[in-house]
Scaffold this active site. Structure first.
Site: not given
Lengths: 299, 299, 299, 299
Positions: A217, A242-245
Site C-alpha cells: 500500500g 488485489d493491490l500489491d498482491e
C-alpha cells in the site's frame, strides 16, 4: 526520431533472424521433453538454451522455455506453429512459439517521478531493452519533454478518483489503437480498476517501492523508517485486482542504517526500483516469465 | 560415532533411493536432447531437474545434467548404465550415471586454521552436506580433538618442503586405502606436487583466500590491505598444477573499509572462505560441476 | 538550458545555506578532537555528522570530517576560516573548510560508450548529484546530441597516441578557462600523460571495468571470460601516473556464470560501472574522500 | 573445559587491558562533544574510534560511542567513572563506561534446531565472539551433547504453554544465579511472558526467520513460499512484549527462485539466520547498539 535505438534494433534483428522461443506449461507426465525435442529436431532447430521446471505438488505442472536457432526460420515459422498444435494437444499444453526478431510493443505509464522512466529509456537507447515504445501515457506533464525529445508520442491524461472510468476508457483505446503488448507502470501512482486489469492479464508490470509483502500500500518508505528496518527493497510484479498482491517477478534490496531519514530511504530506494523494474521488464520481453497461480517461474 | 549424521543420512537415502543423475559432455549436434529424453522415457525415468548449456564457439560443446526419478532404480541401475553406452557412443559423450543415494567419500586436509573444517563438519552434522568422511589428514595437531570427537579417524602427517614426496606417498596410500572420491583442502597450507594433483584430476577442491585472479599466491590479505581495496573475496577451485590457476567453482566477496586492518580482513575473509568452500563442495557432491578447459559449468 | 537541475539546485542551496564541512588530516596526538569541538562550539556551529579515523601505524595519522550547521554561516565563513588557522598550525593539519552550498565544477570526459555519462546526467537531473557541469569533452561525437540537448557545451577533441600532448594542452586550457574542480573519466578510453595527471592530483576520477587489482589494463572483460571467473566487478579510483594503480574509492561486483559470453559480461559490467562511478563521484562531491598514501578514507 | 576459548580470551584481555568504551545518549545541544573530548583528554585517554549521531527531530537526541586507550586503565577506571558523573549530569546523559576486558556473561536458549547455537559456539571457539557462556538452557535434549562436550553446563527445562510461569521462574533463577548479562534466543521456539521480558529489557536478542515486518509470527518460510517471494531474509532484534516487533539490530537476505520448495527455503534461511544472529550478538557484546524508541543506532 530515435536513430540510436533504431540502429541497435537493426543489428539485433539481423542477429536474431533465425532465433525463436518456445514456452510451455502443462500437466506433468513422462515423455514431454522427448516429444518436444523430437519436434525441434525434425524442424532442424538447434537448442541454444533450455530451462524446465516441474512441481511435484499442486497438481504436478511442467514448465519449459527453449530458445533455438533454425535455418530460414522466417520462412518456416508459420508451418512450425501449425505442426506444433498436435504435440500441444496430446499434452494439454498452454504454449507460445515466438520469433526473437518480433519486438513487443510497450506502453509506459508514469506520473511525476521520472527515475524509473529514465532508466527504461536509458537501457532502451543503449540497445539493452529490445522493444518498441509506441507511446507514453501520464497523468502529469513532468515526463513530456524527455519523452518527446526521443520522438515518442506523449499522451497527457489527467487522472483522479473521480474520472477513473473515463480515463481508463481513453487509455484502453490507446492501447488498442497502438496494438500494445505490455504496459509498464513506471511509478504510475494511480490505482487501476479491475476492468482495466482484466483486459490486460499478466501484461501489466508494476514496480512497488517496498520489499513485498512488507509495506503493502501507500507510503512504504515512511513506514519502513518508522519500523527501523536495516534493509529496504523494491518489488516488480504483475498487476492483479488485489493491490500489491500480484505474482512477483523480481525483488532486490539495499542496506540502510539509523542515519537514513525518510528522504534518504526514498533516494536509495529509487536506485533499487530502477534496476528491479528494468530486470523484470527485460525478462518479460524475452519471454522468460511464466505465471502459475500467484507465482512466477523465471527462466 | 556420529549418530546425528547417520540419522540424517538414513532419511536422505530412503528419500533418494529411486533418484539418479545423468551428466553429459559431448560435441554439440542436433538430436542429443531428443535421444536422451527418449532413453529416459523408455526406462520410465521422470525428469525432475534438467539443465543444459552449449558453447557456440571453442569447438561447440554440449553439456547436460539431468536429475530423474525412476521406480525401482536400484534394481534397474546396472542395466540402464549398460544400455546407455550405445547412446553415448553415437554422440561421443563423456558421461556419468549416478544414483543419488551413493554418497561420495571425502578426505579433508587441514592445517592450523580450523574455520573451514568446522564449517564443513557443521553442515555435515546438520545433514546439509551429504557425504562420507572416512578420514581427516593434517600436518598439525589443532584439528585432532574436534575430528576424533565426531568419530572420524585423524591422521597427523607433518609436512615440509623437505619431506614432500614421502608425505604425499603416505597421503596417496590413505586415499586409496579409504577409497576416497574427493579431497577437500580446507585451508591446507602446503603446495601439492604434480604427481599428487595428476592422480586426482578434478577431484581436489581448494579454497583460496582472495578474489582470484587478484592476489594469486601467498599472503593475499596483507596485499589486499596494502592495495587499499574496498572489497575482499574468496575463491574455491579445482587444483591443477598451476598454483591458484585451476577451474573456478565459486567466488564470493565482502565489503571492507579503511578501518579494517589486516587482522580484520582475515576475520571477515574467514567468513567468506567458509561459505564459498561449503557451496563449492555441495555442488561437487551433487554432481553439478562439469569442468571444460580451465572453466566450470555449474548446473 | 537545464531548468530541471536549476530548480533542484535552488532548493538544495537554500536548504544548505548554513551548512559547512571541515576536513582534517594530521599526525595523531591527544587533544585534537577537544580543540576542534571547542572551536566549533565557540562559533555556534552544531555538529550534524562527524566521522574520524586514526591509524595506529604508518606514523599514526588522524583523519576527520565534520558536517555542521551554523546560523548565518555565509556572513561568518571568512572569519571562521581565518581563526581556524591557529588550531591547524598547532596540530600540523592539512585541512579544508567548505560551505555545502558551493557546488564543485565538473568536466566529464567520455569516448564512444555512453552508459556512464548517461548515468551521471540522469542522477544530476534528478538532483541527486549536486555539481555544476560547465562542459563535456570527448574524442568522439556519440555524446554530442545528449550533452547539447541539456544545454551543456560539448567539446570534440579527437585524440590519438600521436597528438596526445597537443590534445592535453587544449584540455588543460579548457579546465582552466572553465575553472574546473573535478574531472570525471566516464569511460574515456585514452591514457593521460603524467603532465596532465600531476596538474590535477586527486581530482581525476576514473572508472575501470574490472575488480582491481585483477585485470589491470586493456580488455578486462575478455580476460575475465578467459579465466572463467564467477564474479565480475568495477573500480572507481583517483588517477595517478601508474595505470589503474591509483587510490581506490569504490568497488562493486556482479555474479556471472558459464552462460555469460564476453558480450554479456560487458552488458552486466556496464551496470556496475554506472553505479560504482556514480557513488564515487557523489562521495567526492560531498568531500567524503581523503587520500593518504595510495589509499582512501571514505567517511 | 574449553581450553581453546580460554587461550583466545587470555590474548584478548591482555591486548585490551587499557581499552575502554563510553556510550552516551542525551538531549542534543551544543558543546557535548567538546566536554566529552576534554574529559578524555584530561584522563590521558586517546580516542581510537568515535561515532556519533543526532536526530534533528523526535525531540533531538544525541548518541555517541567512543573507544579509547588509556595507560593504566584498570587502576584509574573507578576514579574515571566517578568524575564522569558531573559531565553526565550537566547534559542529562544516560551513559555507560566499560572496560573492554570485562566480558559479558551470556545464556543461550535453544530448542531442537541447532544451527544458530552451533554458529555461535563456532565463532566463540575461534575467539571471534568474546563472551563468557556460563550456561545453555533448552526445552529439548538435542543440544545437550555438543554443549557439554565444550564444558558448558546444560539445563534441560521442558516447556509448554501450561507450565510457562514455572519454567520462567526456574530460568530467571538461573540467570540470577549465574549473573547473566545477555540472553540469546538461538531459535528458542517458546514465547516469553512479559514478566520475563521486562526483567531483561534490551538484554534478550532473538533471531526471527523472516525479513521483518514481513511474515511476523509462525511459519514464515511456508508463508514466503506461498507468496512466491524472490528473496527471503532473517532479522535479529531485541525482544519486547510485542511479538516480533522489538527494535531491529540486523537483517540480511538470500535470493531464492521458483525451484525452491519450503524445505529449500528453510535450508537457505538457516544460513542467513546463523550469520545475522552472530553479527547482532557481536555488536551487542562490543556495546555498539543503542536502543531508542523502537529503533536501534548501530555504531
Amino acid at each position: 526520431m530515435n536513430t540510436l535505438f533504431n540502429n541497435q534494433a537493426k543489428v539485433y534483428k539481423e542477429k536474431n533472424k533465425n532465433r525463436g522461443r518456445l514456452l510451455i506449461k502443462c500437466p506433468d507426465q513422462p515423455g514431454i521433453v522427448a516429444h518436444i525435442s523430437k519436434f525441434l529436431f525434425q524442424h532442424q532447430a538447434n537448442i541454444i538454451e533450455s530451462s524446465q521446471y516441474s512441481t511435484d505438488h499442486e497438481g504436478g505442472n511442467f514448465f519449459m522455455r527453449i530458445e533455438f536457432e533454425c535455418p530460414e526460420l522466417p520462412q518456416k515459422f508459420g508451418q512450425m506453429k501449425e505442426s506444433f498444435i498436435n504435440v500441444a494437444q496430446d499434452f494439454e499444453m498452454e504454449w507460445k512459439l515466438q520469433q526473437n526478431s518480433e519486438l513487443k510493443r510497450t506502453a509506459i505509464f508514469v506520473s511525476k517521478q521520472l527515475h524509473c522512466l529514465r532508466e527504461i529509456l536509458l537501457e532502451w537507447q543503449n540497445g539493452d531493452m529490445m522493444m518498441e515504445i509506441p507511446l507514453v501515457i501520464s497523468n502529469h506533464l513532468e515526463a513530456k519533454e524527455i519523452v518527446e525529445s526521443l520522438g515518442i508520442p506523449f499522451y497527457h491524461i489527467p487522472a483522479s478518483k473521480e474520472n477513473r472510468e473515463e480515463v481508463e476508457t481513453k487509455q484502453l483505446q490507446l492501447l488498442e489503437e497502438y496494438n500494445i503488448d505490455v504496459v509498464i507502470l513506471a511509478r504510475y501512482m494511480q490505482i487501476l480498476t479491475s476492468r482495466f486489469v482484466s483486459a490486460q492479464a499478466n501484461k501489466i508490470i508494476n514496480i512497488h517501492h517496498s520489499f513485498l509483502p512488507a509495506f503493502v500500500g501507500a507510503k512504504p518508505y515512511d513506514r519502513a523508517y518508522a519500523r527501523g528496518v536495516k534493509i529496504i527493497g523494491a518489488t516488480s510484479h504483475y498487476v492483479t485486482n488485489d493491490l500489491d498482491e500480484g505474482p512477483i517477478i523480481e525483488q532486490d534490496i539495499s542496506r540502510v542504517d539509523h542515519r537514513d531519514e525518510v528522504e534518504d530511504l526514498k533516494r536509495k530506494g529509487a536506485s533499487i526500483e530502477r534496476s528491479v523494474l528494468a530486470r523484470a521488464v527485460k525478462w518479460h520481453l524475452e519471454d522468460r516469465v511464466i505465471v502459475y497461480g500467484n507465482k512466477t517461474v523465471v527462466f
